[in-house]
Design a protein around this motif. Structure first.
Motif, PDB file in Angstrom:
ATOM      1  N   ALA A 408       1.058  -1.387  -0.493  1.00  0.00           N
ATOM      2  CA  ALA A 408      -0.007  -0.482  -0.024  1.00  0.00           C
ATOM      3  C   ALA A 408       1.230   1.189   0.148  1.00  0.00           C
ATOM      4  O   ALA A 408       0.591   2.103  -0.988  1.00  0.00           O
ATOM      5  CB  ALA A 408      -0.523  -0.521   1.242  1.00  0.00           C
ATOM      6  N   ASP A 409       1.888   1.650   0.406  1.00  0.00           N
ATOM      7  CA  ASP A 409       3.143   2.395   0.189  1.00  0.00           C
ATOM      8  C   ASP A 409       4.233   2.084  -1.031  1.00  0.00           C
ATOM      9  O   ASP A 409       5.110   3.016  -0.279  1.00  0.00           O
ATOM     10  CB  ASP A 409       3.750   2.656   1.840  1.00  0.00           C
ATOM     11  CG  ASP A 409       4.142   1.664   2.253  1.00  0.00           C
ATOM     12  OD1 ASP A 409       4.137   0.520   1.440  1.00  0.00           O
ATOM     13  OD2 ASP A 409       5.143   1.509   3.189  1.00  0.00           O
ATOM     14  N   SER A 410       3.682   1.552  -0.833  1.00  0.00           N
ATOM     15  CA  SER A 410       4.683   1.220  -2.415  1.00  0.00           C
ATOM     16  C   SER A 410       4.949   2.826  -3.350  1.00  0.00           C
ATOM     17  O   SER A 410       4.669   3.958  -3.245  1.00  0.00           O
ATOM     18  CB  SER A 410       4.428   0.536  -3.497  1.00  0.00           C
ATOM     19  OG  SER A 410       5.077   0.392  -4.885  1.00  0.00           O
ATOM     20  N   PRO A 411       6.770   2.630  -3.421  1.00  0.00           N
ATOM     21  CA  PRO A 411       6.854   4.097  -4.002  1.00  0.00           C
ATOM     22  C   PRO A 411       6.460   4.334  -5.478  1.00  0.00           C
ATOM     23  O   PRO A 411       7.058   5.120  -6.123  1.00  0.00           O
ATOM     24  CB  PRO A 411       8.536   3.966  -4.027  1.00  0.00           C
ATOM     25  CG  PRO A 411       9.206   2.787  -3.468  1.00  0.00           C
ATOM     26  CD  PRO A 411       7.427   2.472  -3.119  1.00  0.00           C
ATOM     27  N   LEU A 412       6.329   3.753  -6.013  1.00  0.00           N
ATOM     28  CA  LEU A 412       5.351   3.119  -7.343  1.00  0.00           C
ATOM     29  C   LEU A 412       4.053   3.267  -7.672  1.00  0.00           C
ATOM     30  O   LEU A 412       4.260   2.625  -6.707  1.00  0.00           O
ATOM     31  CB  LEU A 412       6.273   1.980  -7.857  1.00  0.00           C
ATOM     32  CG  LEU A 412       6.775   2.006  -9.969  1.00  0.00           C
ATOM     33  CD1 LEU A 412       7.028   2.954 -10.240  1.00  0.00           C
ATOM     34  CD2 LEU A 412       6.711   0.468  -9.714  1.00  0.00           C
ATOM     35  N   SER A 440       1.553   9.071 -16.540  1.00  0.00           N
ATOM     36  CA  SER A 440       2.417   8.955 -16.192  1.00  0.00           C
ATOM     37  C   SER A 440       2.843   7.706 -15.457  1.00  0.00           C
ATOM     38  O   SER A 440       2.209   7.498 -14.436  1.00  0.00           O
ATOM     39  CB  SER A 440       2.608   9.757 -15.101  1.00  0.00           C
ATOM     40  OG  SER A 440       2.725  11.242 -15.727  1.00  0.00           O
ATOM     41  N   LEU A 441       4.211   6.873 -14.770  1.00  0.00           N
ATOM     42  CA  LEU A 441       4.448   6.345 -13.954  1.00  0.00           C
ATOM     43  C   LEU A 441       5.129   6.521 -13.133  1.00  0.00           C
ATOM     44  O   LEU A 441       6.655   7.201 -13.638  1.00  0.00           O
ATOM     45  CB  LEU A 441       5.521   4.907 -14.479  1.00  0.00           C
ATOM     46  CG  LEU A 441       5.749   3.192 -13.773  1.00  0.00           C
ATOM     47  CD1 LEU A 441       4.405   3.401 -12.988  1.00  0.00           C
ATOM     48  CD2 LEU A 441       6.934   2.795 -14.730  1.00  0.00           C
ATOM     49  N   LEU A 442       4.579   6.909 -11.709  1.00  0.00           N
ATOM     50  CA  LEU A 442       6.034   7.380 -11.144  1.00  0.00           C
ATOM     51  C   LEU A 442       6.256   6.827  -9.539  1.00  0.00           C
ATOM     52  O   LEU A 442       5.830   5.716  -8.963  1.00  0.00           O
ATOM     53  CB  LEU A 442       4.471   8.270 -10.360  1.00  0.00           C
ATOM     54  CG  LEU A 442       4.328   9.740 -11.040  1.00  0.00           C
ATOM     55  CD1 LEU A 442       3.538  10.469 -10.254  1.00  0.00           C
ATOM     56  CD2 LEU A 442       4.981  10.657 -11.489  1.00  0.00           C
TER      57      LEU A 442
END
Length: 479
Positions: A408-412, A440-442
Motif C-alpha cells: 500500500a505504501d509502495s513508492p511506485l 505517468s509512471l511515478l
C-alpha cells in the motif's frame, strides 16, 4: 500531585481534566532539567534562559500557570527547528528542603496551602540533519547537478547557514547553461524563536543562447545577483494540524551586468528593488512520499519599489514602469479505498499589474512561463505561448493508482492526468488554452524520484511547441 506529563503533541487536551480540578494548586518549581540536546552543538545557555524565563523568574505559580508556561516553552523549542519531539514532565520532589528560601508572605498570597516542590524535566529528541547532500537530475530537456552544505546550530542559536551550488546543462551538449551559487542564513530571535531573521544572497551565470522561449535580443550570456533581507514567522495551527509560515522582506536584484571575464556586454545593468512576501500553508498527509489528503496553499507577492532600466529605456523617473507581481498555487488531494486511489487537483495562477502611470517594462526573467514536465506536460519546456507573458493560469486533474501486487505504501504508482493552461501578455481577444492528457509512471523515495510520462496534446495552437510521446525525468539524492 505525583507526576504530570505535558503530553506529546501541540495542545493541552490531555491535561484538561487535571486542570479543571486542580487549576489553583500551588507549585514551586525547584529545578528544570534538560536532557537529550545535541551534545556536539547544543543550544546556548542564553537561549535556554530566555525560553525558560516564565518559570525561572517566578518559580511559585499555580498548576494552571505552570501548564500554560511549559506548553509555551515547548512551542518555542519546537519553533527552533532542531527537535522532532519535545516532552515535558512535572514531578513532585520527595524533599521540601528547597522551599526554605520561599518567603512566608508569598505563600499567604495564595491563601490556599503550602506549595508542592516540583522538578521539571524537558526531554528533547533532536532531528538528524544531513549536513552534506548532492542531487543529480536528468530529463529529456535539461540536466542538473547540485550540492549543498549546511552549518546547523554552530553558535548555539538554532541558526542555519546553507551554501549550495547547481550546474544546469542540456544533455549531450557538453556546455554549462547555468551556474548558480546561493548562501542563506536563518537565525531565530532569542525571545521568540517562531520569528526568524533571513539573509539570502545568490549569483547566477545563465547562457540563454538558443533558448527560443525568450526574445532573440535576450538570447545572450547573462549574469544575475540578488540579496534578500527579511523576517519569517511561523505558528502552530492545532485546528488544521500544520505550521503555516509567512515571510516578508526586501529584495535587491541586479541583472544583465557585465561579465568580468568578458570584454563585451551591457554597460548599464537592470536594478530592481522590491518588497516580497510569501505565505505557505500545508496540512497534507503522506503515505511514503505521495500526498494522500490535505491542502497546500502558497501565495507569493512582489511589489516593485523601483527599477532602473538600461540607458535606452527612455525613463527618467525610477518610479515609472513599476509593477506588482503575484502568484497563487493550490494543491489538494483526497484518497479512496485506503490510498489505493488518490485524486488530486493542482491549480496555479498569477499576474503582473502595472502600478505606475506609464506601462511597466518587465524583465524577461520576471515573466511567467509554462511548459515541461514540472509545469505543463505534453509541451516543450517554457514553450506555451510566445516568449512568456504577464499572466498565466494552469489546472491539472489527476488520479494515481496502486499497482497490483505492490504494498500500500509502495513508492511506485500509476497516474492518469489532464492538464491545461495558458500564458498571455494582456487581456486576450478570445479564450484559448493549451491542454494535454496522458499517463505517468511515478516513483518517489528518499533516494530517487522518477517520472516516465506519455502525453498527448489535445490542442494545436500555433504559439505552442508541443511534445507528444514519452518524456522521462529522474532525480537522485546522495547524502
Amino acid at each position: 500531585m505525583e507526576r504530570l506529563d505535558i503530553a506529546k503533541g501541540r495542545d493541552q487536551e490531555s491535561t484538561a481534566a487535571l486542570l479543571q480540578n486542580s487549576a489553583l494548586k500551588p507549585l514551586f518549581i525547584t529545578s528544570v532539567t534538560i536532557d537529550g540536546d545535541n551534545k556536539l552543538s547544543p543550544l546556548s545557555d542564553s537561549i535556554y534562559k530566555s525560553v525558560l524565563e516564565p518559570v525561572l523568574s517566578q518559580p511559585l505559580q499555580t498548576l494552571k500557570q505552570s501548564t500554560n508556561n511549559f506548553t509555551e516553552i515547548k512551542r518555542k523549542l519546537v519553533y527552533t527547528g532542531l527537535f522532532r519531539d519535545v516532552r515535558i514532565s512535572l514531578d513532585k520532589e520527595t524533599s521540601a528542603a528547597r522551599l526554605e528560601k520561599l518567603p512566608e508572605d508569598a505563600i499567604k498570597d495564595y491563601n490556599l496551602e503550602n506549595p508542592i516542590p516540583t522538578a521539571a524535566t524537558i526531554l528533547l529528541s533532536p532531528i538528524e540533519f544531513n549536513k552534506v547532500s548532492a542531487t543529480s537530475t536528468t530529463t529529456d530537456s535539461v540536466s542538473a547537478f547540485g550540492g549543498r552544505y549546511s552549518v546547523i546550530n554552530a553558535l548555539g542559536r538554532a541558526e542555519v547557514l546553507t551554501l549550495q551550488n547547481e550546474l544546469r546543462f542540456v544533455p549531450f551538449k557538453g556546455a554549462i547553461d547555468e551556474n548558480t551559487l546561493e548562501t542563506k542564513l536563518v537565525v531565530p530571535l532569542q525571545q521568540n524563536p517562531s520569528v526568524k531573521a533571513v539573509v539570502d544572497a545568490s549569483y547566477a551565470k545563465v547562457d540563454l543562447r538558443g533558448r527560443t522561449c525568450v526574445e532573440p535580443q535576450n538570447q545572450t550570456v547573462q549574469n544575475h545577483a540578488s540579496v534578500n533581507l527579511g523576517v519569517q514567522k511561523a505558528w502552530i495551527n492545532n485546528k488544521f494540524k500544520c505550521v503555516p509560515t509567512f515571510y516578508s522582506g526586501l529584495s535587491v536584484i541586479a541583472r544583465d551586468f557585465k561579465d568580468p571575464t568578458s570584454v563585451t556586454g551591457p554597460d548599464c545593468p537592470y536594478i530592481k528593488n522590491s518588497l516580497v512576501s510569501h505565505l505557505l500553508f500545508d496540512n497534507r498527509k503522506f503515505f511514503g512520499l505521495f500526498p494522500s489528503s490535505g491542502v497546500k496553499l502558497a501565495i507569493n507577492n512582489e511589489y516593485v519599489i523601483s527599477q532602473k532600466l538600461d540607458k535606452n529605456s527612455g525613463s527618467s523617473d525610477p518610479s515609472e514602469g513599476n509593477f506588482n507581481k503575484f502568484a497563487l498555487t493550490l494543491q489538494g488531494q483526497r484518497s479512496f479505498f485506503k490510498n489505493r486511489v488518490v485524486n488530486s487537483l493542482d491549480f496555479a495562477c498569477g499576474g503582473i499589474i502595472p502600478t505606475g502611470q506609464t506601462p511597466s517594462r518587465v524583465h524577461h526573467i520576471d515573466k511567467f512561463y509554462l511548459g515541461g514536465m514540472d509545469s505543463l506536460k505534453g509541451f516543450e519546456k517554457n514553450a506555451v505561448g510566445k516568449y512568456g507573458g504577464d499572466f498565466f493560469y494552469k489546472l491539472q486533474l489527476a488520479s494515481s493508482f496502486k499497482l497490483p501486487n505492490t504494498p500500500a505504501d509502495s513508492p511506485l504508482r500509476l497516474q492518469c492526468f489532464l492538464n491545461g493552461g495558458d500564458v498571455f501578455a494582456g487581456k486576450p481577444s478570445r479564450f484559448s488554452y493549451a491542454a494535454s492528457s496522458g499517463v505517468s509512471l511515478l516513483y518517489k523515495s528518499s533516494v530517487a524520484n522518477m517520472d516516465l510520462t506519455y502525453a498527448l496534446p489535445i490542442t494545436n495552437r500555433i504559439q505552442d511547441a508541443t511534445k507528444p510521446g514519452f518524456s522521462f525525468g529522474v532525480s537522485l539524492s546522495l547524502f
